[in-house]
Design an enzyme around this catalytic site. Structure first.
Site, mmCIF file in Angstrom:
data_model
loop_
_atom_site.group_PDB
_atom_site.id
_atom_site.type_symbol
_atom_site.label_atom_id
_atom_site.label_comp_id
_atom_site.label_asym_id
_atom_site.label_seq_id
_atom_site.Cartn_x
_atom_site.Cartn_y
_atom_site.Cartn_z
ATOM 1 N N ASP A 1 0.683 -1.118 -0.059
ATOM 2 C CA ASP A 1 0.386 -0.180 -0.133
ATOM 3 C C ASP A 1 0.908 0.920 0.189
ATOM 4 O OD1 ASP A 1 -2.170 0.937 0.095
ATOM 5 O OD2 ASP A 1 -2.732 0.975 1.948
ATOM 6 N N GLU B 1 2.797 5.102 -3.865
ATOM 7 C CA GLU B 1 2.454 6.103 -5.255
ATOM 8 C C GLU B 1 4.065 6.541 -5.226
ATOM 9 O OE1 GLU B 1 -1.190 4.688 -4.080
ATOM 10 O OE2 GLU B 1 0.110 5.863 -2.913
ATOM 11 N N ASP C 1 -9.670 3.690 -1.956
ATOM 12 C CA ASP C 1 -10.278 4.382 -0.470
ATOM 13 C C ASP C 1 -11.701 4.502 -1.476
ATOM 14 O OD1 ASP C 1 -8.128 3.175 0.506
ATOM 15 O OD2 ASP C 1 -7.423 5.232 1.636
#
Length: 669
Positions: A236, A239, A311
């Site tokens: 997670d 980015e 999300d």
């Protein structure tokens, strides 16, 4: 600029434009009329691509069909990996399951309420102070015992491993990365320090092969204390996310290996991280296909793992938006994808939660997930009716795992889409390109059509469905009623969301409910034949089976066969597979690794009349009469337009069919 046209009476032509630039990119799309007059009704789509930096690296994909365009995407980027079976089952996650006792309680709850699941997930709170590859000493003091208990039920666990590394000299990963100069740098050459979950953090440069190799090594059992081979990984925040950075990201003038600015490879960072994790899991156990989930990705990430849409919120419009989001990624080659079932933020009411599960079982990646502040939402917390409805939905996913496994195999072996827009499968049916159809309907493979229920029954008690032209008939999966192609209005039930099966399809299932996918691995199969009626009943489909976990299929340990029903006869033939351009013929179960190859029943849907006899003829021409039962199919639901088509459901019990054995016929007279 890129245009598509669709002219009435002419076969639709499809092409693609693949823009390969990992810098921040803006895309604008618009519709405009074409033709010489203002009254023209023909429209085309125009698109503009603008990247912050980098080179123009673009591919024009000439199609001319949607399937050909996707094949050309994979020709450029490589075929997807073949995931293990457990990853196609139900995933249970939240931020966070508190401790080992909480994990045991949730795991036992699924058993108590007879709901299958395969993987339980742990978010960042399971670590020792947000230091990845560690366990919280108070909450998870005996992780190996916990994993062994999960594994004893043929289930798995996933833990989160993010790319930000806590600044702590007592943390071996931080210390070794600092000593080896593995960090991403600032523009002045100093190591970049940012802020994320652990507080002050540093970010490894995953564009460097040495860094990827270093992190891959940490998935070995000796470097990830407390782990076992039943532990898989969630990447997670890759980015990467930097809480005090521009747009909560990494400064674009940061430097990577070779002095390359971050702006030039921004969207590659997450994929490089995925690659490192995939390689680490593959090295940990050379006989087990890896599984990992990533939030960030780029073209080619499908070779390493699954992704999800990020999300979302517990809202009806976010449920509705999940379909076009999944489908658009599919068109870019990212097929193993899902959305958080139930919504990550907020608390869904019970109707929304149930509907999301009824839709989510059709996502390639099916995971329930929730925020730290969201109320607990395990399926048994909302009363017996809700528990039963979610149990029914989850059970359907598990019944259809043989079908899903075949879809994933075709995705990995030849680049077929797992889920697809309706126009992808029916390019000459212009109705499938209408927004009210294309963004509210999804196909799972070529057989199943899923219209999303995205409003409460208190708001709208009916569902508008479009069944494409192509087959002469569709079947309501819940019961088998036959519908003609066209538009239909269905009354809604809280007990299920309507799903349709394409006439002419073959669907393999396993009908016993077990606690996990591998707990059912040795169970026999049922083959469902959904007949089309042009001009006499016909159906065709394929099935792929291997050992569900290893790479033995690359050496021929698999079964791949077609089933064809025509002129009252069901037959089957063996099919080879292609791996990187090499034909690999099936060795069947010569290695003894295939756990089940028996068929316990064949179900024929839509026979025009009850058979007189059904017999099995083997390769030696031995005739064996078979036992069967016949029942009329139910009529369509009330309020449905179109002609009523009648048919029979015929169940053939204990046919002597063995997967991988051919030359037989099942004769219906």
């Amino acid at each position: 600029r890129h245009t598509h046209t669709h002219t009435e009476g002419v076969s639709a032509q499809y092409s693609g434009h693949l823009w390969v630039n990992p810098a921040e990119t803006w895309v604008q799309m618009s519709r405009h009329k074409i033709g010489a007059t203002d009254s023209s009704t023909e429209e085309a789509t125009a698109s503009w691509f603008l990247s912050e930096t980098g080179v123009i690296d673009a591919f024009v994909l000439l199609g001319p069909s949607p399937k050909a365009v996707l094949a050309q995407v994979y020709k450029v980027s490589g075929l997807p990996f073949m995931p293990p079976l457990f990853s196609m089952g139900k995933h249970q996650c939240r931020w966070n399951y508190r401790d080992e006792a909480d994990v045991r309680e949730v795991d036992a709850g699924f058993d108590k309420h007879d709901i299958p699941y395969d993987v339980i997930w742990l978010d960042i709170e399971h670590t020792d102070g947000k230091k990845y590859f560690t366990w919280h000493p108070s909450y998870f003091p005996t992780p190996k015992n916990m994993l062994e208990n999960i594994g004893s039920k043929k289930r798995k666990m996933v833990t989160i491993v993010d790319p930000h590394i806590k600044k702590d000299e007592g943390y071996d990963v931080y210390r070794e990365c600092r000593l080896n100069d593995y960090w991403t740098k600032k523009e002045n050459g100093e190591a970049f320090e940012g802020w994320c979950w652990p507080g002050s953090s540093y970010y490894p440069d995953f564009s460097n092969p040495k860094v990827r190799s270093y992190f891959a090594s940490h998935y070995s059992l000796d470097k990830y204390p407390g782990s076992t081979k039943d532990l898989f990984i969630w990447n997670d925040m890759n980015e990467p996310s930097v809480f005090n950075g521009p747009e909560v990201g990494m400064p674009r003038d940061n430097l990577h290996m070779g002095g390359v600015e971050h702006r030039e490879l921004h969207n590659l960072y997450g994929m490089y991280y995925m690659r490192s994790t995939h390689e680490g899991l593959a090295q940990r156990d050379t006989n087990q296909r890896p599984f990992l989930l990533s939030r960030s990705f780029f073209l080619g990430a499908h070779r390493y793992g699954a992704v999800w849409t990020g999300d979302n919120m517990a809202r009806w419009d976010h449920l509705a938006a999940s379909l076009p989001m999944l489908l658009s990624h599919t068109l870019g080659g990212i097929g193993f994808i899902g959305a958080d079932v139930g919504g990550f933020f907020g608390n869904p009411d019970t109707e929304l939660l149930v509907r999301w599960h009824q839709t989510g079982i059709w996502y390639p990646f099916y995971r329930a997930h929730a925020h730290l502040d969201a109320a607990r939402r395990e399926p048994w917390l909302f009363g017996d009716d809700v528990t039963q409805r979610i149990r029914d939905a989850v059970t359907l996913r598990y019944r259809l795992l043989p079908y899903w496994y075949t879809l994933f195999a075709y995705n990995a072996l030849q680049g077929d889409a797992i889920v697809r827009p309706m126009w992808f499968e029916f390019p000459n049916d212009r109705q499938t390109t209408n927004v009210e159809v294309s963004e509210t309907h999804m196909l799972a493979g070529s057989a199943f059509l899923i219209p999303v229920v995205s409003e409460s029954v208190n708001t709208k008690s009916t569902l508008e469905v479009y069944l494409p032209q192509g087959p002469t008939q569709w079947y309501l999966f819940q019961g088998g009623a036959i519908y003609a192609p066209g538009r239909h209005t269905l009354p809604l039930s809280l007990d299920y969301s309507p799903v349709f099966v394409r006439g002419g399809s073959v669907v393999p299932t396993k009908e016993r409910r077990r606690r996990s996918s591998m707990a059912a691995a040795a169970d026999p199969y049922t083959i469902h034949i959904y007949l089309d009626a042009t001009p006499s009943p016909t159906a065709h489909g394929t099935m792929y089976v291997d050992d569900f976990n290893s790479y033995a299929y690359t050496q021929g340990t698999y079964v791949h066969q077609n089933f064809t029903y025509s002129n009252g006869r069901l037959t089957s033939n063996a099919l080879p597979i292609q791996i990187h351009g090499r034909t690999v013929k099936s060795q069947g179960d010569a290695s003894g690794k295939l756990l089940s190859n028996t068929v316990e029943r064949v179900v024929l849907w839509g026979l025009p009349k009850e058979p007189t006899t059904i017999s099995f003829i083997d390769a030696k021409n031995t005739h064996t009469p078979l036992t069967f039962t016949s029942t009329p199919l139910p009529p369509p639901l009330t309020g449905v337009s179109g002609n009523v088509v009648e048919g029979m459901r015929v169940e053939v019990k204990k046919p002597p069919i063995v997967l991988g054995v051919h030359g037989w016929q099942l004769v219906v007279a």
